[in-house]
Design a protein around this motif. Structure first.
Motif, PDB file in Angstrom:
ATOM      1  N   LEU A 162     -28.871  33.575 -68.567  1.00 34.96           N
ATOM      2  CA  LEU A 162     -29.564  33.885 -67.323  1.00 34.96           C
ATOM      3  C   LEU A 162     -30.806  34.738 -67.589  1.00 34.96           C
ATOM      4  CD1 LEU A 162     -29.597  33.652 -64.265  1.00 34.96           C
ATOM      5  CD2 LEU A 162     -28.124  35.678 -64.152  1.00 34.96           C
ATOM      6  N   MET A 163     -30.683  35.700 -68.493  1.00 30.31           N
ATOM      7  CA  MET A 163     -31.811  36.560 -68.811  1.00 30.31           C
ATOM      8  C   MET A 163     -32.950  35.744 -69.423  1.00 30.31           C
ATOM      9  SD  MET A 163     -31.946  40.172 -70.876  1.00 30.31           S
ATOM     10  CE  MET A 163     -31.721  39.472 -72.508  1.00 30.31           C
ATOM     11  N   LYS A 164     -32.580  34.749 -70.242  1.00 27.69           N
ATOM     12  CA  LYS A 164     -33.596  33.878 -70.855  1.00 27.69           C
ATOM     13  C   LYS A 164     -34.356  33.109 -69.774  1.00 27.69           C
ATOM     14  CE  LYS A 164     -34.166  30.142 -74.217  1.00 27.69           C
ATOM     15  NZ  LYS A 164     -33.456  29.200 -75.140  1.00 27.69           N
ATOM     16  N   LYS A 165     -33.641  32.581 -68.785  1.00 31.34           N
ATOM     17  CA  LYS A 165     -34.283  31.838 -67.699  1.00 31.34           C
ATOM     18  C   LYS A 165     -35.191  32.745 -66.883  1.00 31.34           C
ATOM     19  CE  LYS A 165     -30.571  28.423 -67.229  1.00 31.34           C
ATOM     20  NZ  LYS A 165     -29.483  27.905 -66.347  1.00 31.34           N
ATOM     21  N   TRP A 166     -34.720  33.960 -66.582  1.00 32.47           N
ATOM     22  CA  TRP A 166     -35.536  34.905 -65.830  1.00 32.47           C
ATOM     23  C   TRP A 166     -36.804  35.260 -66.600  1.00 32.47           C
ATOM     24  CZ3 TRP A 166     -31.183  38.773 -64.041  1.00 32.47           C
ATOM     25  CH2 TRP A 166     -30.509  38.207 -62.957  1.00 32.47           C
ATOM     26  N   ARG A 167     -36.643  35.437 -67.908  1.00 33.42           N
ATOM     27  CA  ARG A 167     -37.804  35.791 -68.729  1.00 33.42           C
ATOM     28  C   ARG A 167     -38.854  34.678 -68.697  1.00 33.42           C
ATOM     29  NH1 ARG A 167     -38.088  39.572 -73.072  1.00 33.42           N
ATOM     30  NH2 ARG A 167     -40.065  39.306 -74.155  1.00 33.42           N
ATOM     31  N   GLU A 168     -38.388  33.431 -68.753  1.00 31.05           N
ATOM     32  CA  GLU A 168     -39.314  32.296 -68.703  1.00 31.05           C
ATOM     33  C   GLU A 168     -40.085  32.281 -67.380  1.00 31.05           C
ATOM     34  OE1 GLU A 168     -36.737  29.015 -69.324  1.00 31.05           O
ATOM     35  OE2 GLU A 168     -36.609  29.289 -71.513  1.00 31.05           O
ATOM     36  N   ILE A 169     -39.390  32.602 -66.279  1.00 32.46           N
ATOM     37  CA  ILE A 169     -40.049  32.630 -64.967  1.00 32.46           C
ATOM     38  C   ILE A 169     -41.084  33.746 -64.919  1.00 32.46           C
ATOM     39  CG2 ILE A 169     -39.688  33.052 -62.505  1.00 32.46           C
ATOM     40  CD1 ILE A 169     -36.902  31.745 -62.863  1.00 32.46           C
ATOM     41  N   ILE A 170     -40.728  34.899 -65.439  1.00 36.93           N
ATOM     42  CA  ILE A 170     -41.653  36.040 -65.450  1.00 36.93           C
ATOM     43  C   ILE A 170     -42.900  35.722 -66.268  1.00 36.93           C
ATOM     44  CG2 ILE A 170     -41.937  38.400 -66.339  1.00 36.93           C
ATOM     45  CD1 ILE A 170     -39.024  38.905 -65.508  1.00 36.93           C
ATOM     46  N   GLU A 171     -42.704  35.140 -67.447  1.00 35.31           N
ATOM     47  CA  GLU A 171     -43.840  34.800 -68.305  1.00 35.31           C
ATOM     48  C   GLU A 171     -44.700  33.710 -67.675  1.00 35.31           C
ATOM     49  OE1 GLU A 171     -41.834  33.841 -71.920  1.00 35.31           O
ATOM     50  OE2 GLU A 171     -41.843  35.918 -72.658  1.00 35.31           O
ATOM     51  N   ARG A 172     -44.057  32.777 -66.954  1.00 30.68           N
ATOM     52  CA  ARG A 172     -44.799  31.700 -66.289  1.00 30.68           C
ATOM     53  C   ARG A 172     -45.745  32.269 -65.237  1.00 30.68           C
ATOM     54  NH1 ARG A 172     -40.791  28.498 -63.536  1.00 30.68           N
ATOM     55  NH2 ARG A 172     -39.946  28.260 -65.646  1.00 30.68           N
ATOM     56  N   HIS A 173     -45.359  33.376 -64.637  1.00 25.84           N
ATOM     57  CA  HIS A 173     -46.195  34.016 -63.620  1.00 25.84           C
ATOM     58  C   HIS A 173     -47.107  35.083 -64.229  1.00 25.84           C
ATOM     59  CE1 HIS A 173     -43.271  32.064 -60.950  1.00 25.84           C
ATOM     60  NE2 HIS A 173     -44.181  32.200 -59.995  1.00 25.84           N
TER      61      HIS A 173
END
Length: 211
Positions: free
Chosen positions: A21-32
């Motif tokens: 879950l943390m990996k997915k959240w990190r990807e979203i944060i970096e995408r923004h």
């Protein structure tokens, strides 16, 4: 942001699911294009070396998942439900949150028996005293059906009331709804629930109230 999300939403997850879950959240944060530390470590944000040493002195295992769990327990505003078949968490809570000379000792209630018809009235009074004094409460060995009084506590229904003191000055007090009663709430109060069930099936509405 990540640390707050992990405290709020991942307490009930296994380590592998928490990492995913943390990996997915990190990807979203970096995408923004939000700046984030290259090597984010949740525990470095939520606790100190001194905290970890204190927890381990109280019997916490040295694994990263155990330290993360302790960080979630100590940082969350919700109260704690621990799935604890081996009772390691139960022992750690007793040692780590047993109270001080100022706040008094921990109130320990024995599972469903404490909320039986014969004991319910005495248990309610003991809980009210603990809430007012700011003493920690541990309810051990709960089953899948949680007593209505505990469910009421987990809801954390609080309100504030302005009161006039004997000297004429006003004071705002916080009250916690416990069943049909309201009791003055001490900010140091903590509630811990532990179960020896390995795979309990608690309803979602209960899990959203605990961490």
């Amino acid at each position: 942001l990540l640390a707050g999300g992990l405290v709020a939403y991942t307490g009930c997850l296994a380590t592998k699911d928490r990492i995913s879950l943390m990996k997915k959240w990190r990807e979203i944060i970096e995408r923004h294009q939000v700046k984030i530390s290259p090597e984010f470590v949740m525990t470095e944000m939520l606790c100190s070396v001194v905290d970890v040493q204190k927890w381990q002195d109280a019997g916490l295992p040295s694994s990263s998942s155990a330290i993360e769990n302790a960080a979630i327990v100590t940082n969350s505003k919700r109260w704690t439900l621990v799935v604890d078949p081996q009772e390691q968490g139960n022992a750690w809570i007793k040692k780590c949150f047993r109270g001080t000379m100022l706040t008094g000792s921990m109130l320990i209630l024995k599972g469903q028996d404490a909320f039986s018809e014969a004991n319910a009235a005495a248990t309610e009074q003991a809980l009210l005293r603990a809430i007012e004094a700011g003493n920690p409460v541990l309810v051990e060995a709960i089953q899948e059906e949680v007593a209505p009084l505990i469910d009421s506590l987990l809801s954390q229904k609080m309100f504030q009331q302005q009161e006039t003191m004997s000297d004429g000055w006003g004071e705002t007090k916080t009250y916690l709804q416990v069943g049909e009663m309201a009791v003055e709430y001490h900010a140091d109060f903590k509630l811990f629930l532990t179960t020896r069930l390995a795979n309990p099936m608690y309803p979602p509405e209960l899990l959203t109230k605990a961490v």
